[in-house]
Design an enzyme around this catalytic site. Structure first.
Site, PDB file in Angstrom:
ATOM      1  CE  LYS A  74       6.130  26.751  -5.794  1.00 19.10           C
ATOM      2  NZ  LYS A  74       7.523  26.297  -5.943  1.00 19.10           N
ATOM      3  CE  LYS A 100       9.891  37.887  -8.501  1.00 10.13           C
ATOM      4  NZ  LYS A 100      10.588  37.316  -7.332  1.00 10.13           N
ATOM      5  CE  LYS A 145      14.880  31.341 -14.334  1.00 12.07           C
ATOM      6  NZ  LYS A 145      15.677  30.297 -13.687  1.00 12.07           N
TER       7      LYS A 145
END
Length: 333
Positions: A115, A196, A199
């Site tokens: 990140k 995968k 969201k």
């Protein structure tokens, strides 16, 4: 000394739940209730703010997720379901654990490094959230933490932090064990079956089945699922067959059938239209009653709050004495 095994699971309120969340984790949580273990299910809203979010959006997402968890079948009379920020011990324990956690342990975390490289600016919370996560788990002396493979490093860090505290201040915490969830329940994106279902995919991606999608939207999404140019309906390790594998995997998990029996159901079938049709039908049959129960909970906010308070009270009764034990051992008056 505890006689029952304790299990802790957390889920972020970062958007509407989808089929992957349900089959990959939540359905297993529901099925594991009442089987001789104490289960704690925490909506980790403090974690959601490691990347700042709109305050109203966070409130809405948190309430929506709570309603969805109850609609899926989590039972407050059997399990402890609560919102993290409503139990102050989590934030307090995080600071106490910060005092014993070396900085290098946090800087080596894979998700932090990923990140950090993708974001222009990061908060201290993004670096520190594994300590909060450790507190979430060890406050309840959790023996088991059901996770996906990508979270294993975080549970191992929780063990390290708990062990370091125990070494410094005496036996205080149970060391948690990561329990990697059944890989058979891993649901991939229907538009990109090598990734995968998540969201993080944009809403117009077209490969995510949301638990709030209408029956027609579910059928449409599954009909558009990426497959391949063949027509054989069998499980395969071939990457080119990932789309068919994904659809068969969804069918297998929902029906509970073996690989052999799943393939038998499609024996002699040519073309993927029938596969998509059958998968669409069982997904609709699974999601439709959940969606209806969700609407019931969302239409009765006071009942939703009552159920969440039951969980919060139980969580406080365990976590607050643990924080007091930590403070006493660390020398706080």
């Amino acid at each position: 000394m505890m006689s029952e095994i304790r299990v802790f699971s957390g889920i972020q309120p970062s958007g509407d739940m989808h089929l992957g969340n349900y089959l990959g984790a939540v359905r297993q949580w529901v099925e594991n209730q009442g089987k001789g273990k104490q289960n704690f299910y925490c909506i980790v809203d403090l974690h959601a703010h490691t990347i700042l979010r709109d305050s109203q959006e966070l409130r809405d997402n948190t309430r929506s997720l709570a309603a969805m968890l109850f609609a899926c079948g989590l039972d407050p009379n059997i399990s402890t379901i609560f919102i993290q920020s409503q139990v102050r011990a989590h934030a307090e324990a995080c600071w106490l654990l910060n005092c014993v956690t070396p900085l290098g342990w946090l800087e080596r975390m894979t998700q932090y490094k990923d990140k950090k490289d993708k974001l222009n600016s990061i908060s201290a919370a993004l670096l520190d959230y594994p300590v909060l996560q450790a507190g979430d788990i060890i406050l309840y002396d959790a023996n088991e933490v059901p996770i996906g493979e990508d979270q294993k490093q975080h549970v191992e860090l929780s063990r390290d932090i708990a062990q370091r505290f125990n070494n410094l201040f005496g036996e205080t915490f149970v060391l948690p064990e990561p329990i990697v969830l059944d890989i058979g329940a891993r649901v991939m994106n229907l538009s990109n079956p090598l990734s995968k279902m998540s969201k993080s995919f944009q809403e117009n991606d077209g490969g995510v089945v949301g638990l709030l999608d209408s029956d027609a939207e579910i059928i449409k999404t599954i009909k558009r699922a990426v497959t391949d140019s063949g027509n054989e309906i069998k499980f395969s390790a071939d990457k080119d067959k990932a789309g068919v594998n994904n659809l068969l995997g969804i069918y297998k998990v929902i029906t509970g059938k073996s690989v052999e029996n799943v393939e038998k159901d499609f024996e002699g079938t040519k073309g993927y239209g029938v596969l998509k049709e059958k998968v669409g039908e069982i997904v609709v049959d699974t999601i439709s009653p959940i969606r209806a129960k969700y609407q019931e909970f969302m239409s009765d906010p006071s009942e939703l709050d009552r159920l969440l308070e039951i969980g919060a009270e139980n969580a406080r009764s365990i976590s607050e004495p643990k924080v007091m034990e930590m403070k006493n051992k660390m020398g706080f008056i």
